[in-house]
Write a protein that holds these residues in place. Sequence first.
Motif, PDB file in Angstrom:
ATOM      1  N   PRO A 139       0.826  -1.215   0.000  1.00 14.32           N
ATOM      2  CA  PRO A 139       0.000   0.000   0.000  1.00 14.32           C
ATOM      3  C   PRO A 139       0.863   1.270   0.000  1.00 14.32           C
ATOM      4  CG  PRO A 139      -0.651  -1.522   1.749  1.00 14.32           C
ATOM      5  CD  PRO A 139       0.682  -1.975   1.250  1.00 14.32           C
ATOM      6  N   ILE A 140       0.325   2.319  -0.590  1.00 22.81           N
ATOM      7  CA  ILE A 140       0.901   3.655  -0.456  1.00 22.81           C
ATOM      8  C   ILE A 140      -0.195   4.607   0.018  1.00 22.81           C
ATOM      9  CG2 ILE A 140       2.744   3.388  -2.159  1.00 22.81           C
ATOM     10  CD1 ILE A 140       0.973   4.889  -4.169  1.00 22.81           C
ATOM     11  N   ALA A 141       0.205   5.654   0.720  1.00 22.59           N
ATOM     12  CA  ALA A 141      -0.744   6.672   1.191  1.00 22.59           C
ATOM     13  C   ALA A 141       0.051   7.933   1.470  1.00 22.59           C
ATOM     14  CB  ALA A 141      -1.473   6.200   2.445  1.00 22.59           C
ATOM     15  N   HIS A 142       0.149   8.809   0.464  1.00 22.08           N
ATOM     16  CA  HIS A 142       0.966  10.009   0.636  1.00 22.08           C
ATOM     17  C   HIS A 142       0.559  11.117  -0.344  1.00 22.08           C
ATOM     18  CE1 HIS A 142       3.412   7.372  -2.188  1.00 22.08           C
ATOM     19  NE2 HIS A 142       3.172   8.448  -2.949  1.00 22.08           N
ATOM     20  N   GLY A 143       0.871  12.320   0.057  1.00 19.91           N
ATOM     21  CA  GLY A 143       0.670  13.482  -0.799  1.00 19.91           C
ATOM     22  C   GLY A 143       1.981  14.052  -1.304  1.00 19.91           C
ATOM     23  N   GLU A 144       3.060  13.774  -0.564  1.00 18.59           N
ATOM     24  CA  GLU A 144       4.393  14.241  -0.948  1.00 18.59           C
ATOM     25  C   GLU A 144       5.332  13.034  -0.965  1.00 18.59           C
ATOM     26  OE1 GLU A 144       5.754  17.774   1.099  1.00 18.59           O
ATOM     27  OE2 GLU A 144       3.706  18.431   1.454  1.00 18.59           O
ATOM     28  N   GLY A 145       5.095  12.174  -1.935  1.00 21.94           N
ATOM     29  CA  GLY A 145       5.868  10.939  -2.004  1.00 21.94           C
ATOM     30  C   GLY A 145       6.704  10.787  -3.247  1.00 21.94           C
ATOM     31  N   SER A 146       6.785  11.838  -4.041  1.00 27.44           N
ATOM     32  CA  SER A 146       7.547  11.788  -5.285  1.00 27.44           C
ATOM     33  C   SER A 146       9.031  11.998  -4.968  1.00 27.44           C
ATOM     34  CB  SER A 146       7.054  12.868  -6.256  1.00 27.44           C
ATOM     35  OG  SER A 146       7.812  12.863  -7.442  1.00 27.44           O
ATOM     36  N   TYR A 147       9.827  10.963  -5.185  1.00 29.65           N
ATOM     37  CA  TYR A 147      11.251  11.074  -4.861  1.00 29.65           C
ATOM     38  C   TYR A 147      11.966  11.917  -5.910  1.00 29.65           C
ATOM     39  CZ  TYR A 147      16.064  10.009  -3.722  1.00 29.65           C
ATOM     40  OH  TYR A 147      17.386  10.131  -3.375  1.00 29.65           O
ATOM     41  N   TYR A 148      12.806  12.838  -5.421  1.00 28.05           N
ATOM     42  CA  TYR A 148      13.590  13.688  -6.319  1.00 28.05           C
ATOM     43  C   TYR A 148      15.036  13.731  -5.851  1.00 28.05           C
ATOM     44  CZ  TYR A 148      15.691  17.610  -8.672  1.00 28.05           C
ATOM     45  OH  TYR A 148      16.554  18.376  -9.403  1.00 28.05           O
ATOM     46  N   CYS A 168       6.371  -0.209 -10.472  1.00 25.56           N
ATOM     47  CA  CYS A 168       6.393  -0.935 -11.730  1.00 25.56           C
ATOM     48  C   CYS A 168       4.999  -1.446 -12.079  1.00 25.56           C
ATOM     49  CB  CYS A 168       7.382  -2.109 -11.649  1.00 25.56           C
ATOM     50  SG  CYS A 168       6.855  -3.419 -10.518  1.00 25.56           S
ATOM     51  N   SER A 169       4.906  -2.113 -13.204  1.00 21.37           N
ATOM     52  CA  SER A 169       3.668  -2.799 -13.595  1.00 21.37           C
ATOM     53  C   SER A 169       3.630  -4.165 -12.924  1.00 21.37           C
ATOM     54  CB  SER A 169       3.625  -2.971 -15.117  1.00 21.37           C
ATOM     55  OG  SER A 169       4.639  -3.868 -15.533  1.00 21.37           O
ATOM     56  N   ALA A 170       2.531  -4.873 -13.091  1.00 20.14           N
ATOM     57  CA  ALA A 170       2.389  -6.195 -12.484  1.00 20.14           C
ATOM     58  C   ALA A 170       3.434  -7.178 -12.998  1.00 20.14           C
ATOM     59  CB  ALA A 170       0.988  -6.736 -12.755  1.00 20.14           C
ATOM     60  N   ASP A 171       3.964  -6.925 -14.204  1.00 15.27           N
ATOM     61  CA  ASP A 171       5.000  -7.810 -14.735  1.00 15.27           C
ATOM     62  C   ASP A 171       6.392  -7.176 -14.689  1.00 15.27           C
ATOM     63  OD1 ASP A 171       4.414  -5.936 -16.634  1.00 15.27           O
ATOM     64  OD2 ASP A 171       4.156  -7.350 -18.286  1.00 15.27           O
ATOM     65  N   GLY A 172       6.544  -6.126 -13.871  1.00 14.14           N
ATOM     66  CA  GLY A 172       7.872  -5.593 -13.588  1.00 14.14           C
ATOM     67  C   GLY A 172       8.378  -4.481 -14.479  1.00 14.14           C
ATOM     68  N   ILE A 173       7.532  -3.918 -15.325  1.00 10.66           N
ATOM     69  CA  ILE A 173       7.961  -2.825 -16.212  1.00 10.66           C
ATOM     70  C   ILE A 173       7.967  -1.513 -15.442  1.00 10.66           C
ATOM     71  CG2 ILE A 173       7.391  -1.503 -18.279  1.00 10.66           C
ATOM     72  CD1 ILE A 173       6.129  -4.067 -19.398  1.00 10.66           C
ATOM     73  N   THR A 174       9.080  -0.813 -15.490  1.00  3.86           N
ATOM     74  CA  THR A 174       9.185   0.489 -14.830  1.00  3.86           C
ATOM     75  C   THR A 174       9.169   1.589 -15.891  1.00  3.86           C
ATOM     76  OG1 THR A 174      11.613   0.357 -14.836  1.00  3.86           O
ATOM     77  CG2 THR A 174      10.489  -0.422 -12.878  1.00  3.86           C
ATOM     78  N   ASP A 175       8.046   2.285 -15.975  1.00  2.00           N
ATOM     79  CA  ASP A 175       7.916   3.388 -16.925  1.00  2.00           C
ATOM     80  C   ASP A 175       6.943   4.408 -16.348  1.00  2.00           C
ATOM     81  OD1 ASP A 175       5.418   2.217 -17.205  1.00  2.00           O
ATOM     82  OD2 ASP A 175       5.802   1.413 -19.209  1.00  2.00           O
ATOM     83  N   ALA A 176       6.720   5.487 -17.087  1.00  2.00           N
ATOM     84  CA  ALA A 176       5.872   6.577 -16.603  1.00  2.00           C
ATOM     85  C   ALA A 176       4.444   6.121 -16.341  1.00  2.00           C
ATOM     86  CB  ALA A 176       5.877   7.726 -17.604  1.00  2.00           C
ATOM     87  N   ALA A 177       3.965   5.180 -17.129  1.00  2.00           N
ATOM     88  CA  ALA A 177       2.597   4.703 -16.978  1.00  2.00           C
ATOM     89  C   ALA A 177       2.399   3.929 -15.673  1.00  2.00           C
ATOM     90  CB  ALA A 177       2.213   3.826 -18.160  1.00  2.00           C
ATOM     91  N   ASN A 178       3.508   3.437 -15.116  1.00  2.00           N
ATOM     92  CA  ASN A 178       3.443   2.662 -13.883  1.00  2.00           C
ATOM     93  C   ASN A 178       4.202   3.356 -12.753  1.00  2.00           C
ATOM     94  OD1 ASN A 178       2.060   0.051 -14.758  1.00  2.00           O
ATOM     95  ND2 ASN A 178       3.651   0.296 -16.319  1.00  2.00           N
ATOM     96  N   ASN A 179       4.064   4.668 -12.746  1.00  2.00           N
ATOM     97  CA  ASN A 179       4.693   5.504 -11.729  1.00  2.00           C
ATOM     98  C   ASN A 179       3.584   6.319 -11.065  1.00  2.00           C
ATOM     99  OD1 ASN A 179       6.096   7.460 -10.255  1.00  2.00           O
ATOM    100  ND2 ASN A 179       7.730   7.628 -11.779  1.00  2.00           N
ATOM    101  N   PRO A 180       3.117   5.953  -9.874  1.00  2.00           N
ATOM    102  CA  PRO A 180       1.920   6.584  -9.305  1.00  2.00           C
ATOM    103  C   PRO A 180       2.079   8.031  -8.882  1.00  2.00           C
ATOM    104  CG  PRO A 180       2.930   5.124  -7.702  1.00  2.00           C
ATOM    105  CD  PRO A 180       3.653   4.895  -8.996  1.00  2.00           C
ATOM    106  N   ASN A 181       3.321   8.456  -8.585  1.00  2.00           N
ATOM    107  CA  ASN A 181       3.485   9.800  -8.014  1.00  2.00           C
ATOM    108  C   ASN A 181       4.503  10.685  -8.713  1.00  2.00           C
ATOM    109  OD1 ASN A 181       5.950   8.723  -7.192  1.00  2.00           O
ATOM    110  ND2 ASN A 181       5.216   8.249  -5.131  1.00  2.00           N
TER     111      ASN A 181
END
Length: 238
Positions: A139-148, A168-181
């Motif tokens: 789970p995630i629950a944040h308003g300021e969780g974007s790492y910079y 990531c996506s359910a199959d491990g892809i790390t891209d903008a579409a699978n970046n919640p914050n």
Amino acid sequence: MKFGIIVFPGSNCDRDVAYVTRDLLQQPTRMIWHEDSDLSDVDVVIVPGGFSYGDYLRCGAIARFSPAMRSVVDHANQGKFVLGICNGFQVLTEAKLLPGALVRNRDLHFICDRVPLRVERTDLPWTSHYQPSEVITLPIAHGEGSYYADADTLKSLTENQQILFRYCSADGITDAANNPNGSVQNIAGICNLQGNVLGMMPHPERAADPVLGSTDGIQLFQGLLAALDADIPAIRMG
């Protein structure tokens, strides 16, 4: 093995973590008020999620000056283990125990969800109970969780393998579409150079009890305890 959980005014995940360490894992656990500076009896310090000091100024900015956090810095500098979860991650960056910063989410909305994460490294106690590139859900629950972090810091994190978790996506892809914050490079959790300090925005303690339908998170705690030769009970699903 004894856990110490820092409690600030505004902490709201401290009891969740204590339930995992004290009740599920049956380890001695002490709640440490923010004005207490004595950590001498504690092996692992956890800085939990919540809204320390009401998140005034910015998240974690006031908490870093507490007597307890000054002792946490000393604890970490001795090579002892420190875990910061959500607001705790923010506090650790403010205290300079971890590089970078956590800023407002990309869409400026508070996010409460369950998200997939890819485990990037498994040779540290924190992640030793996972498989390389394993996808887990926390789970995630944040308003300021974007790492910079700036380019030099990111280069250093990558070269030194300090990135432990990525969104990531359910199959491990790390891209903008699978970046919640909007975290740079999909970063969800990092460690310091020595590997004894971990900060992560997702909540492993909220995916630790079979009653909740997932124990992906408890493996983080079990890996740490196993590495330190603690006697831990088995946690089984179903």
